[in-house]
Design an enzyme around this catalytic site. Structure first.
Site, PDB file in Angstrom:
ATOM      1  N   CYS A   1     -29.487  -2.220  41.329  1.00 11.57           N
ATOM      2  CA  CYS A   1     -29.174  -3.434  40.583  1.00 11.57           C
ATOM      3  C   CYS A   1     -30.244  -4.504  40.819  1.00 11.57           C
ATOM      4  O   CYS A   1     -30.579  -4.798  41.972  1.00 11.57           O
ATOM      5  CB  CYS A   1     -27.814  -3.954  41.034  1.00 11.57           C
ATOM      6  SG  CYS A   1     -27.397  -5.551  40.329  1.00 11.57           S
TER       7      CYS A   1
ATOM      8  N   ASP B   1     -27.327  -8.291  -0.575  1.00 13.01           N
ATOM      9  CA  ASP B   1     -28.329  -7.509   0.125  1.00 13.01           C
ATOM     10  C   ASP B   1     -27.846  -6.068   0.286  1.00 13.01           C
ATOM     11  O   ASP B   1     -27.287  -5.685   1.303  1.00 13.01           O
ATOM     12  CB  ASP B   1     -28.603  -8.146   1.493  1.00 13.01           C
ATOM     13  CG  ASP B   1     -30.002  -7.831   1.965  1.00 13.01           C
ATOM     14  OD1 ASP B   1     -30.766  -7.210   1.211  1.00 13.01           O
ATOM     15  OD2 ASP B   1     -30.319  -8.208   3.111  1.00 13.01           O
TER      16      ASP B   1
ATOM     17  N   ASP C   1       0.819  -1.210   0.000  1.00 12.68           N
ATOM     18  CA  ASP C   1       0.000   0.000   0.000  1.00 12.68           C
ATOM     19  C   ASP C   1       0.851   1.258   0.000  1.00 12.68           C
ATOM     20  O   ASP C   1       0.492   2.260  -0.605  1.00 12.68           O
ATOM     21  CB  ASP C   1      -0.917   0.015   1.231  1.00 12.68           C
ATOM     22  CG  ASP C   1      -2.070  -0.939   1.064  1.00 12.68           C
ATOM     23  OD1 ASP C   1      -2.029  -1.734   0.101  1.00 12.68           O
ATOM     24  OD2 ASP C   1      -2.995  -0.895   1.891  1.00 12.68           O
ATOM     25  N   ALA C   2       1.981   1.192   0.689  1.00 10.90           N
ATOM     26  CA  ALA C   2       2.827   2.384   0.776  1.00 10.90           C
ATOM     27  C   ALA C   2       3.291   2.799  -0.623  1.00 10.90           C
ATOM     28  O   ALA C   2       3.392   3.986  -0.929  1.00 10.90           O
ATOM     29  CB  ALA C   2       4.027   2.108   1.679  1.00 10.90           C
TER      30      ALA C   2
ATOM     31  N   LEU D   1     -36.855  -9.595  -9.335  1.00 11.24           N
ATOM     32  CA  LEU D   1     -36.787 -11.045  -9.476  1.00 11.24           C
ATOM     33  C   LEU D   1     -37.961 -11.689  -8.769  1.00 11.24           C
ATOM     34  O   LEU D   1     -38.378 -11.235  -7.706  1.00 11.24           O
ATOM     35  CB  LEU D   1     -35.502 -11.566  -8.820  1.00 11.24           C
ATOM     36  CG  LEU D   1     -34.186 -11.237  -9.505  1.00 11.24           C
ATOM     37  CD1 LEU D   1     -33.027 -11.524  -8.566  1.00 11.24           C
ATOM     38  CD2 LEU D   1     -34.041 -12.045 -10.790  1.00 11.24           C
TER      39      LEU D   1
HETATM   40  S1  IVH Z   1     -30.247  -9.726 -11.291  1.00 15.52           S
HETATM   41  C1  IVH Z   1     -33.394  -9.320 -14.167  1.00 15.52           C
HETATM   42  N1  IVH Z   1     -28.484 -10.645  -9.618  1.00 15.52           N
HETATM   43  O1  IVH Z   1     -32.202  -8.198  -6.356  1.00 15.52           O
HETATM   44  C2  IVH Z   1     -32.689  -9.550 -12.921  1.00 15.52           C
HETATM   45  N2  IVH Z   1     -30.105  -9.098  -8.831  1.00 15.52           N
HETATM   46  O2  IVH Z   1     -35.147  -8.487  -6.969  1.00 15.52           O
HETATM   47  C3  IVH Z   1     -32.254  -8.305 -12.295  1.00 15.52           C
HETATM   48  N3  IVH Z   1     -29.846  -8.505  -6.478  1.00 15.52           N
HETATM   49  O3  IVH Z   1     -32.912  -5.076  -7.718  1.00 15.52           O
HETATM   50  C4  IVH Z   1     -31.432  -8.451 -11.131  1.00 15.52           C
HETATM   51  N4  IVH Z   1     -28.077  -9.761  -6.100  1.00 15.52           N
HETATM   52  O4  IVH Z   1     -30.832  -5.274  -6.297  1.00 15.52           O
HETATM   53  C5  IVH Z   1     -29.543  -9.838  -9.785  1.00 15.52           C
HETATM   54  N5  IVH Z   1     -26.828 -11.514  -8.222  1.00 15.52           N
HETATM   55  C6  IVH Z   1     -27.889 -10.713  -8.415  1.00 15.52           C
HETATM   56  C7  IVH Z   1     -28.424  -9.934  -7.373  1.00 15.52           C
HETATM   57  C8  IVH Z   1     -29.541  -9.137  -7.621  1.00 15.52           C
HETATM   58  C9  IVH Z   1     -28.937  -8.896  -5.583  1.00 15.52           C
HETATM   59  C10 IVH Z   1     -30.956  -7.575  -6.210  1.00 15.52           C
HETATM   60  C11 IVH Z   1     -30.983  -6.390  -7.129  1.00 15.52           C
HETATM   61  C12 IVH Z   1     -32.363  -6.353  -7.730  1.00 15.52           C
HETATM   62  C13 IVH Z   1     -33.115  -7.289  -6.868  1.00 15.52           C
HETATM   63  C14 IVH Z   1     -34.122  -7.988  -7.725  1.00 15.52           C
END
Ligand code: IVH
Length: 675
Positions: free
Chosen positions: A413, A122, A35-36, A85
């Site tokens: 206490c 997440d 890093d330095a 999703l």
């Molecule tokens: S793909 C068409 N891959 O989940 C698919 N999403 O419910 C679009 N997320 O808004 C997302 N990990 O914030 C994808 N490996 C991953 C993910 C991921 C987290 C979140 C993302 C999205 C939400 C969808």
């Protein structure tokens, strides 16, 4: 002044080197230089840019936090919607998803279908737009069609390149991914906020999302944020591979950080095996995930499958058990710890969260309880993430019942009735009963026998509690007077286990001074401090005789620790207990104290060592510094004179930079001591 071509070239070469090392560090997790050395490149570039204004480019690695605060977020229209999703909460739901995919694609055998499997991160979804390889815009997902322009904040995240590396990237490339706060950063942030009486983040996801929505990029820059990309949006002027997994690999080649836990798996059984394997490692991962995502790997197949409303038919999130659930606070009790700290604990209607049934959750301290306004009867969110103690994160105010009851810190206490006190400026309230208080005694004894202290096998928490309750254990010295006959008369104790216990008590009598000091449970004296004190003074008698000044000569010991140690040994009662233990045969090896050359060449200077040094171990460097009269501390503060930084130096380096501490490497250190 016009800038010569040579100087322009120099600046560009420095930028390229820095980008390359960013890639090695963030994307490959395999830095090539200490890093330095990286800092030196950065400083050189900064100096050039300071001298020649016109050299400063917006994509220079020096320009991360350059932007002024904004007054409001602009909006960004996503050219392609950012989808969500569908979820599967069980194996059956996943099998059903897989069956539908197979049916639509008219596939027969499982083996014909590969999925790209990835952790479901997440954090907060972001869109990053690169034009000719330069980051021009960062946006939140928003409602999927319209997001907010957070470019000024995105630029502060070091894991996100301001410029792509390599050559073959598309002219216009929209990268999508998740910005998240790693668990350690989240815990550290909250611990600091709690100690300062400030608001804490509910979970790492809120922490990431909140950090991205700061108007002032300086605030975002202080948050420990990271990012993994998981797909692309709009792509123009370039070709991408035909499989999702290959696209993600390509992103990585261009310098974008992607999750290392990705796999291509075959059929539903492959998905389930991935789910299981990630699930087993969930707690060990440095970032929070709430499931895994399977995506049909072939883009051709993805096109055939298409979308339903806002979600693709070709992907699904397979969720892990939730780490946050709702339950009701039935009561709030106060627990007393080893050092007398009084902690409010919520008794909850049992709820299944994070894979176990939780019926108690910590509220940390009374200020935090009041800040969150938790009342008996409230419906609350409890969170249990990994091995962290379950905690009450917030109240659902809409569900507050009429008869809810506020909670106050008791004056005395709950265990021994002594006064409860709070020192000025402290968030922690303490029972003043000391070892008179059975709770403190019990906790002190549990600590004394614990694995890293005297390590008395077979003397577990329950047994300690039982022995305290019948008045047989008052101080640690009493442990060495227990006999097999009385032990065998206790609940759930046979003669065999009683004999075993006596054997391990006898075994524990030969220990080390470091363990013994740690076992005493002196406030603020952890394992590392105990070891430093032991090696510095060599003999217990020297520690007992040491003044606060003497103690502060020990590396890592500041005024607070010195005062605690002094206070402990000034207590007649503590000396008696120690004398009794020695009488009953507790022994350790003693040695001569270390000679400290206070008038040495480094006299009065405080050093902190971090990272891996090229030729010396950190201990060797420490010995060298101490032999020259310097002090070595464990953490960087305004009192630090030098930070000796080696490879993979982390937060200490950042802190030293912030505090303007001189940063040196091993070679500089050797020069200093040989002056
Ligand atoms: S793909 C068409 N891959 O989940 C698919 N999403 O419910 C679009 N997320 O808004 C997302 N990990 O914030 C994808 N490996 C991953 C993910 C991921 C987290 C979140 C993302 C999205 C939400 C969808």
């Amino acid at each position: 002044m016009s800038v010569s071509i040579a100087i322009r070239k120099k600046a560009e070469s420095l930028r390229e080197q820095i980008r390359h090392h960013n890639y090695r560090y963030h994307v490959l997790d395999d830095p090539e230089i200490p890093d330095a050395e990286y800092d030196r490149l950065m400083r050189e570039l900064l100096a050039l840019e300071a001298e020649y204004d016109e050299l400063v480019t917006h994509d220079s690695p020096t320009q991360r936090v350059g932007d002024a605060p904004i007054s409001a977020f602009g909006t960004v229209q996503h050219e392609l919607p950012m989808l969500s999703l569908a979820n599967a909460f069980s194996e059956d739901e996943l099998r059903e998803f897989h069956r539908r995919v197979m049916e639509r694609l008219e596939l027969e055998g499982d083996a014909e279908l590969s999925y790209a499997a990835e952790p479901k991160l997440d954090g907060a979804a972001v869109s990053l737009l690169y034009e000719d390889g330069v980051l021009v815009r960062g946006a939140t997902r928003g409602d999927g069609s319209t997001g907010e322009d957070i470019t000024h904040n995105i630029r502060t995240i070091e894991a996100i390149p301001l410029k792509l590396i390599g050559k073959s990237y598309p002219a216009r490339l929209e990268v999508r991914g998740e910005v998240f706060m790693p668990k350690a950063g989240f815990e550290a942030y909250n611990a600091r906020a709690r100690a300062a009486g400030e608001k804490t983040f509910v979970n790492p996801r809120n922490a990431a999302a909140g950090s991205l929505r700061q108007l002032d990029p300086k605030l975002t820059a202080e948050r420990p944020l990271d990012m993994y990309a998981y797909s692309v949006g709009k792509v123009e002027g370039g070709q991408l591979p035909a499989r999702h997994s290959e696209i993600v690999d390509r992103l990585r080649d261009w310098g974008i950080k992607v999750c290392p836990e990705r796999r291509v798996v075959l059929g539903v059984e492959g998905c389930l095996a991935f789910y299981k394997s990630i699930g087993e490692r969930r707690n060990a991962l440095s970032y929070e995930i709430d499931g895994v995502v399977y995506k049909v790997d072939s883009l051709q197949m993805q096109r055939e499958l298409g979308f339903v409303s806002r979600a693709p038919r070709w992907a699904i999130a397979h969720k892990f058990p939730a780490q946050e659930e709702l339950t009701v606070v039935e009561d709030v009790e106060f627990q007393v710890g080893r050092t007398g700290a009084v902690t409010p604990v919520a008794r909850l209607t049992p709820v299944f969260v994070g894979g176990v049934t939780v019926s108690n959750a910590t509220l940390h301290n009374i200020d935090e309880l009041h800040r969150k306004d938790v009342r008996i009867g409230d419906t609350v969110i409890v969170r249990r993430a990994g091995d962290v103690i379950p905690e009450v994160v917030s109240v659902i105010l809409d569900r507050r019942p009429k008869g809810s009851r506020r909670v106050q810190l008791p004056k005395t206490c709950p265990v021994c009735n002594s006064h409860i006190e709070r020192e000025d400026g402290e968030t922690v309230a303490r029972c003043t009963g000391g070892l008179f208080c059975a709770a403190q005694r019990t906790e002190a004894l549990k600590h004394f026998v614990s694995r890293r202290a005297l390590d008395i096998e077979g003397l577990g928490a329950k047994l300690v509690e039982q022995l305290v309750a019948i008045g047989r254990l008052k101080t640690p010295a009493d442990i060495f007077q227990l006999n097999a006959t009385e032990l065998s008369e206790l609940d759930r104790m046979g003669t065999k286990s009683a004999d075993n216990l006596i054997a391990s008590i006898n075994k524990s009598k030969s220990t080390t001074l470091a363990r013994f000091l740690f076992a005493l449970g002196i406030r603020e004296v952890g394992e590392a401090t105990a070891a430093s004190v032991a090696s510095h003074f060599g003999r217990l008698a020297n520690v007992i005789a040491a003044t606060e000044e003497d103690l502060q000569r020990v590396p890592d010991v500041g005024p607070v620790v010195a005062a605690r140690v002094r206070a402990f040994f000034a207590e007649e009662h503590n000396l008696e207990v120690i004398a009794r233990m020695q009488e009953y045969g507790v022994v350790w090896q003693e040695s001569d104290p270390k000679v400290v050359a206070e008038d040495g060449i480094l006299g009065g200077k405080t050093f902190v060592i971090t990272g891996t040094l090229p030729t010396m171990t950190r201990d060797a460097a420490k010995d060298l510094i101490q032999a020259a009269g310097g002090k070595v501390a464990g953490s960087v503060s305004s009192k630090t004179d030098y930070l000796v930084a080696g490879e993979k130096a982390g937060s200490k380096l950042a802190k030293a930079e912030k505090l303007n501490v001189d940063i040196i490497d091993e070679a500089d250190l050797l020069k200093l001591v040989s002056r």
